[in-house]
Design a protein around this motif. Structure first.
Motif, PDB file in Angstrom:
ATOM      1  N   VAL A  43       0.817  -1.303   0.056  1.00 15.12           N
ATOM      2  CA  VAL A  43       0.020   0.108  -0.128  1.00 15.12           C
ATOM      3  C   VAL A  43       0.844   1.428   0.098  1.00 15.12           C
ATOM      4  CG1 VAL A  43      -1.814   1.262   1.134  1.00 15.12           C
ATOM      5  CG2 VAL A  43      -1.653  -1.322   1.145  1.00 15.12           C
ATOM      6  N   ARG A  44       0.723   2.327  -0.878  1.00 11.99           N
ATOM      7  CA  ARG A  44       1.205   3.440  -0.796  1.00 11.99           C
ATOM      8  C   ARG A  44       0.084   4.554  -0.684  1.00 11.99           C
ATOM      9  NH1 ARG A  44       5.779   4.716  -5.215  1.00 11.99           N
ATOM     10  NH2 ARG A  44       7.364   3.449  -4.226  1.00 11.99           N
ATOM     11  N   GLY A  45       0.464   5.552   0.157  1.00 11.54           N
ATOM     12  CA  GLY A  45      -0.452   6.933   0.277  1.00 11.54           C
ATOM     13  C   GLY A  45      -0.413   7.607   1.395  1.00 11.54           C
ATOM     14  N   PRO A  46      -1.068   8.554   1.614  1.00 10.49           N
ATOM     15  CA  PRO A  46      -0.846   9.569   2.825  1.00 10.49           C
ATOM     16  C   PRO A  46      -1.667   8.973   3.860  1.00 10.49           C
ATOM     17  CG  PRO A  46      -2.804  10.247   1.462  1.00 10.49           C
ATOM     18  CD  PRO A  46      -2.097   9.254   0.722  1.00 10.49           C
ATOM     19  N   VAL A  47      -0.765   9.309   5.256  1.00 14.63           N
ATOM     20  CA  VAL A  47      -1.013   8.808   6.644  1.00 14.63           C
ATOM     21  C   VAL A  47      -2.345   9.895   6.886  1.00 14.63           C
ATOM     22  CG1 VAL A  47      -0.539   8.431   8.778  1.00 14.63           C
ATOM     23  CG2 VAL A  47       1.036   8.026   7.056  1.00 14.63           C
ATOM     24  N   ALA A  88     -20.473  11.434  -8.574  1.00 15.36           N
ATOM     25  CA  ALA A  88     -21.000  10.494  -8.035  1.00 15.36           C
ATOM     26  C   ALA A  88     -20.037   9.297  -7.507  1.00 15.36           C
ATOM     27  CB  ALA A  88     -22.207   9.728  -8.636  1.00 15.36           C
ATOM     28  N   GLU A  89     -18.958   9.180  -8.672  1.00 14.30           N
ATOM     29  CA  GLU A  89     -18.083   8.027  -8.541  1.00 14.30           C
ATOM     30  C   GLU A  89     -16.981   8.413  -7.729  1.00 14.30           C
ATOM     31  OE1 GLU A  89     -15.260   5.044 -11.046  1.00 14.30           O
ATOM     32  OE2 GLU A  89     -16.491   6.429 -12.217  1.00 14.30           O
ATOM     33  N   LYS A  90     -16.196   9.358  -7.846  1.00 10.85           N
ATOM     34  CA  LYS A  90     -15.000   9.835  -7.006  1.00 10.85           C
ATOM     35  C   LYS A  90     -15.100  10.841  -5.980  1.00 10.85           C
ATOM     36  CE  LYS A  90     -11.448   8.302 -10.337  1.00 10.85           C
ATOM     37  NZ  LYS A  90     -10.109   8.871 -11.114  1.00 10.85           N
ATOM     38  N   SER A 111     -12.405  11.304   2.265  1.00 14.47           N
ATOM     39  CA  SER A 111     -11.626  11.485   1.160  1.00 14.47           C
ATOM     40  C   SER A 111     -11.279  10.313   0.240  1.00 14.47           C
ATOM     41  CB  SER A 111     -10.223  11.917   1.484  1.00 14.47           C
ATOM     42  OG  SER A 111      -9.415  10.837   2.500  1.00 14.47           O
ATOM     43  N   ALA A 112     -12.041  10.684  -1.182  1.00 15.06           N
ATOM     44  CA  ALA A 112     -11.991   9.411  -1.928  1.00 15.06           C
ATOM     45  C   ALA A 112     -10.664   9.058  -2.350  1.00 15.06           C
ATOM     46  CB  ALA A 112     -13.087   9.481  -3.134  1.00 15.06           C
ATOM     47  N   THR A 113      -9.818  10.077  -2.690  1.00 11.11           N
ATOM     48  CA  THR A 113      -8.522  10.083  -3.167  1.00 11.11           C
ATOM     49  C   THR A 113      -7.959  11.196  -2.574  1.00 11.11           C
ATOM     50  OG1 THR A 113      -8.850  11.415  -5.124  1.00 11.11           O
ATOM     51  CG2 THR A 113      -9.068   9.161  -5.484  1.00 11.11           C
ATOM     52  N   ASP A 114      -6.573  11.316  -3.044  1.00 11.37           N
ATOM     53  CA  ASP A 114      -5.988  12.732  -2.244  1.00 11.37           C
ATOM     54  C   ASP A 114      -6.419  13.923  -2.645  1.00 11.37           C
ATOM     55  OD1 ASP A 114      -3.953  10.952  -1.648  1.00 11.37           O
ATOM     56  OD2 ASP A 114      -2.607  11.383  -3.116  1.00 11.37           O
ATOM     57  N   ASN A 115      -7.268  14.115  -3.585  1.00 13.52           N
ATOM     58  CA  ASN A 115      -8.169  15.560  -4.113  1.00 13.52           C
ATOM     59  C   ASN A 115      -9.287  15.215  -4.223  1.00 13.52           C
ATOM     60  OD1 ASN A 115      -5.503  16.979  -3.980  1.00 13.52           O
ATOM     61  ND2 ASN A 115      -5.096  15.879  -5.946  1.00 13.52           N
TER      62      ASN A 115
END
Length: 390
Positions: free
Chosen positions: A139-143, A340-342, A381-385
């Protein structure tokens, strides 16, 4: 393992000069769970004064929860267990039927069939993102901290096929070397990055330390007093103790020369230093999105955009208004087919907030408000943005 309680965070203006800040830090899960969150910018964490906000983790899935739009995997690397929020991607849509307007493919004997190859690719992608207990996950991503629990919001993740444990052994050999060579080394940041934005003192190190202390002092004051709005002269006096505690000037090198009157010059110098220090600190708070001016006017009234937790005894009027507007925008637009999706992109949220609330709101201010709403479990948050309503 971590920074001592008395250590001070480096100013946020210098974080980008630490190469670890821009990388996915391969920390042990135990350290991810223990690292302290920054008091300057929410969502940034410190391991031995190294600023960190995104990590790279490899471990075994020990629990799994599935929702319509995402998976929650519990990942164990042998030092601890952390929750990883993994959003489902395009491959989870039904691709079994032919696309509208497309002609049926005639199977070719021994030839290349694009439709069949696409199906195989989508099936492979789906299998790599749907894991079971006992599988190895990277897994990669923000904490992030959600509902008081530390977790990783995955920007990318996949199942690791490792029948002979080659990947895990390589990981176990590489991570200790990263700790010895980088993570456990003292954080040394150049003070030249502050340039002319730092108050003039006897050295760059003293200037950065003074600016950092001034920034923390004003942040603590605004949070403790739940300040709704202020004018510069209302807070400038809060920094007087910092200016008055600066080292005095060196004695006159020529003892035979009569000393010049010092009090008026010293008073003027202290006043200029106080004004300069406050201006730099205020600019730093604006750059971080913690304060802003709702209306540009000669009286220079600033709004405080700190996220106030639910159990606070008092919440400022402007904080409630800005959070309410942002929350309503996300709830309304998340129902639209386009989002609706992201979910809603942060730039779309920023544009809508500027239309409904104030044209002077910056992206940094919106990000602070989004962080506060997410901590209160009002959005996710669905993604970073991208953000969507719960």
């Amino acid at each position: 393992m971590h920074a001592e309680e008395g250590d001070e965070e480096p100013p946020s203006m210098l974080w980008g000069r630490d190469p670890i800040f821009s990388a996915y830090a391969r920390l042990y899960i135990k350290d991810i769970l223990e690292i302290k969150e920054s008091c300057q910018v929410p969502g940034i964490y410190f391991y031995k004064l190294h600023p960190i906000f995104k990590v790279d983790v490899l471990g075994t899935v020990v629990y799994k929860r599935e929702r319509e739009d995402f998976f929650c995997y519990g990942v164990d690397d042998g030092t601890g267990v952390i929750n990883c929020l993994c959003w489902k991607d395009e491959q989870w849509k039904d691709h079994s039927g032919p696309a509208h307007g497309s002609k049926p493919q005639v199977p070719s004997h021994g030839g290349f069939n694009p439709t069949e190859q696409l199906k195989k690719l989508l099936h492979s992608q789906r299998c790599s993102s749907n894991l079971e207990i006992g599988d190895v996950l990277r897994v990669r991503g923000p904490v992030k901290t959600s509902r008081g629990q530390r977790e990783i919001a995955a920007s990318s993740y996949y199942k690791v096929t490792d029948p002979v444990l080659a990947v895990q052994i390589s990981w176990m050999l590489e991570v200790p070397q990263l700790y010895r060579k980088f993570y456990d080394q003292p954080c040394q940041l150049s003070n030249n990055a502050l340039g002319s934005n730092i108050a003039d003192t006897d050295g760059g190190s003293a200037a950065s330390s003074l600016l950092g202390r001034a920034s923390r002092l004003l942040k603590d004051f605004l949070r403790e007093k739940t300040v709704e709005k202020f004018r510069p002269y209302d807070l400038q006096q809060q920094l007087v103790p910092l200016v008055s505690s600066t080292p005095p000037q060196a004695p006159n090198p020529n003892p035979h020369q009569a000393p010049a009157p010092q009090e008026p010059a010293a008073t003027q110098s202290s006043s200029k230093q106080l004004h300069k220090l406050f201006a730099d600190t205020l600019q730093l708070l604006q750059d971080e999105g913690l304060v802003f001016r709702k209306v540009i006017s000669p009286d220079q009234v600033y709004q405080a955009s700190f996220g106030i937790p639910r159990n606070a005894t008092q919440v400022t009027e402007q904080d409630r208004e800005l959070q309410r507007v942002t929350r309503e925008i996300i709830r309304e637009d998340s129902k639209r087919e386009k989002y609706a999706e992201k979910g809603c992109h942060v730039l779309h949220i920023l544009s809508s907030v500027r239309q409904r609330y104030s044209r002077n709101v910056s992206k940094a201010v919106v990000e602070v408000v989004l962080k506060a709403l997410e901590c209160n479990s009002e959005i996710i948050s669905a993604t970073d943005n991208h953000y969507t309503a719960l």
